[in-house]
Design a protein around this motif. Sequence first.
Motif, short mmCIF file in Angstrom:
data_model
loop_
_atom_site.label_atom_id
_atom_site.label_comp_id
_atom_site.label_asym_id
_atom_site.label_seq_id
_atom_site.Cartn_x
_atom_site.Cartn_y
_atom_site.Cartn_z
N UNK A 23 48.30 22.67 37.79
CA UNK A 23 48.49 23.31 39.09
C UNK A 23 48.66 22.26 40.19
N UNK A 24 47.93 21.15 40.08
CA UNK A 24 48.04 20.07 41.06
C UNK A 24 49.43 19.44 41.02
N UNK A 54 40.34 23.66 28.73
CA UNK A 54 41.55 24.33 29.21
C UNK A 54 41.55 24.44 30.73
N UNK A 55 40.38 24.71 31.34
CA UNK A 55 40.36 24.88 32.79
C UNK A 55 40.69 23.58 33.50
N UNK A 56 40.26 22.45 32.94
CA UNK A 56 40.61 21.17 33.54
C UNK A 56 42.11 20.93 33.46
N UNK A 57 42.70 21.23 32.29
CA UNK A 57 44.14 21.04 32.14
C UNK A 57 44.91 21.98 33.07
N UNK A 58 44.45 23.21 33.22
CA UNK A 58 45.11 24.14 34.13
C UNK A 58 45.09 23.61 35.57
N UNK A 59 43.95 23.02 35.97
CA UNK A 59 43.84 22.45 37.31
C UNK A 59 44.81 21.29 37.48
N UNK A 60 44.88 20.41 36.49
CA UNK A 60 45.80 19.28 36.57
C UNK A 60 47.24 19.78 36.71
N UNK A 105 42.64 18.45 43.26
CA UNK A 105 42.92 19.88 43.20
C UNK A 105 44.20 20.17 43.98
N UNK A 106 44.84 21.30 43.76
CA UNK A 106 46.05 21.64 44.51
C UNK A 106 45.80 21.74 46.00
N UNK A 107 44.55 21.99 46.42
CA UNK A 107 44.24 22.18 47.83
C UNK A 107 44.12 20.86 48.60
N UNK A 108 44.30 19.73 47.92
CA UNK A 108 44.06 18.44 48.55
C UNK A 108 45.25 17.89 49.34
N UNK A 156 51.51 11.34 44.31
CA UNK A 156 50.45 12.07 43.63
C UNK A 156 49.75 11.13 42.65
N UNK A 157 48.68 10.48 43.11
CA UNK A 157 47.93 9.56 42.26
C UNK A 157 47.15 10.32 41.20
N UNK A 158 47.01 9.72 40.02
CA UNK A 158 46.48 10.44 38.87
C UNK A 158 45.10 10.04 38.41
N UNK A 159 44.22 9.60 39.32
CA UNK A 159 42.92 9.10 38.87
C UNK A 159 41.77 10.06 39.18
N UNK A 160 42.05 11.25 39.75
CA UNK A 160 40.95 12.13 40.13
C UNK A 160 41.03 13.53 39.53
N UNK A 161 42.13 13.88 38.92
CA UNK A 161 42.22 15.22 38.34
C UNK A 161 42.05 15.23 36.83
N UNK A 162 41.90 14.07 36.24
CA UNK A 162 41.78 14.03 34.79
C UNK A 162 40.39 14.50 34.35
N UNK A 163 40.23 14.71 33.05
CA UNK A 163 38.97 15.22 32.51
C UNK A 163 37.91 14.13 32.46
N UNK A 164 38.26 12.98 31.89
CA UNK A 164 37.28 11.89 31.73
C UNK A 164 37.93 10.54 31.96
#
Length: 396
Positions: A45-46, A37-43, A252-255, A18-26
């Motif tokens: 969930x992923x 908060x929604x960005x953190x929730x997505x991270x 995203x979790x769907x990836x 699970x690489x961490x370069x595409x779900x972060x905020x900035x």
Amino acid sequence: MLYRRFGRTNLAMPVFSCGGMRYQYKWQDTPWAEIPADNQHNLEATIHQALALGINHIETARGYGTSELQLGQILPKIRREKLIVQTKVSPTANSVEFSKTLEQSLNNLNLDYVDLLGIHGINNAELLDQTLRPGGCLEVAQQFQAQGRVRFIGFSTHGPLEIILPAIESGQFDYLNLHWYYINQTNWPAILAAQKQDLGVFIISPTNKGGMLNQPPARLMELCQPLSPMVFNDLFCLSHPQVHTLSIGAAHPEDFPEHLKTLELLSQADTILPPILHRLNQALIETLGQDWCETWTQGLPDYTEVPGQINIRTILWLRNLALAWGLVDYGRMRYNLLGNGSHWFPGEQAKDLECISHQQLQQCLQNSPQREMIPQLLVETHQLLGGAAQKRLSQS
């Protein structure tokens, strides 16, 4: 999930990470209070989805903006023995600066230790020297290791074989992250050298850098049937036991699901892959000609030997991909990084060819059997792929 021994670390590594370069905020450091908060929730969930699938290797870097800080809000809540956590820190001329940056990484992650620390982006001789010289960045990493804050030390690279092979052969590293996938197999000798040294092998960005396979062109989809291009590429990579894990740059979790289709096909790779490989090769020959396909790489100069540092090899490679397999969007994305990618993607475009005399260019190409054709092909490739300058993700 399938697991492979990650070289001499003896870690049981999932074949997908699970690489961490595409779900972060900035891509820039941002105070925690400003992260939505929604960005953190997505991270989160992923990460939870990855763990539910058995993908327990979480990989990030100090250079990935808010990724570490955001992971530091969730990883401490997960049983530590269930995780393999990797971060990466770029080498610097000043090892004290490197130490401070590594300290910041560990603080951001809110962990007592990381399993894997990568010296990030050993792409040229200067960065290799900053890493390996006495008092350099590797010694700092080893000090953290002696304190129990780092378990294993590796390196990541976007560099050429003449940099990667000496780094491997130094005997100082436990693993490496590098580029290798169907459309770019140049680094295979490095993977064999890593196997000889019993290093773990992590493949960087096989989906995006391997052809933007989450958005494949119709031509490539046709050639890869009955697989999607993404599954074909994953299967190609994992059919080589020397490769231990492929990074899924999940946003995203769907990836995850498309990648996971590969697992049930691995035992059949020897039957499934040959027809696809044959069609892809035939498409190259039918589009570009057999003579070109067999000889185009021969005698090409390094970009540093070309006036204006035009990266002839990369430009011709992108032309091949665009014409034979429809990878025009990918070609444009990579081509327009030239001139903007620093040591991560070096060299220049062909746009300034008019400033180079025919004699100068022929001198550079004197060892190429295709030297008469190449100047015009460079012009045509610029017309096909040239456009707005691209930036690396970390610059966006």
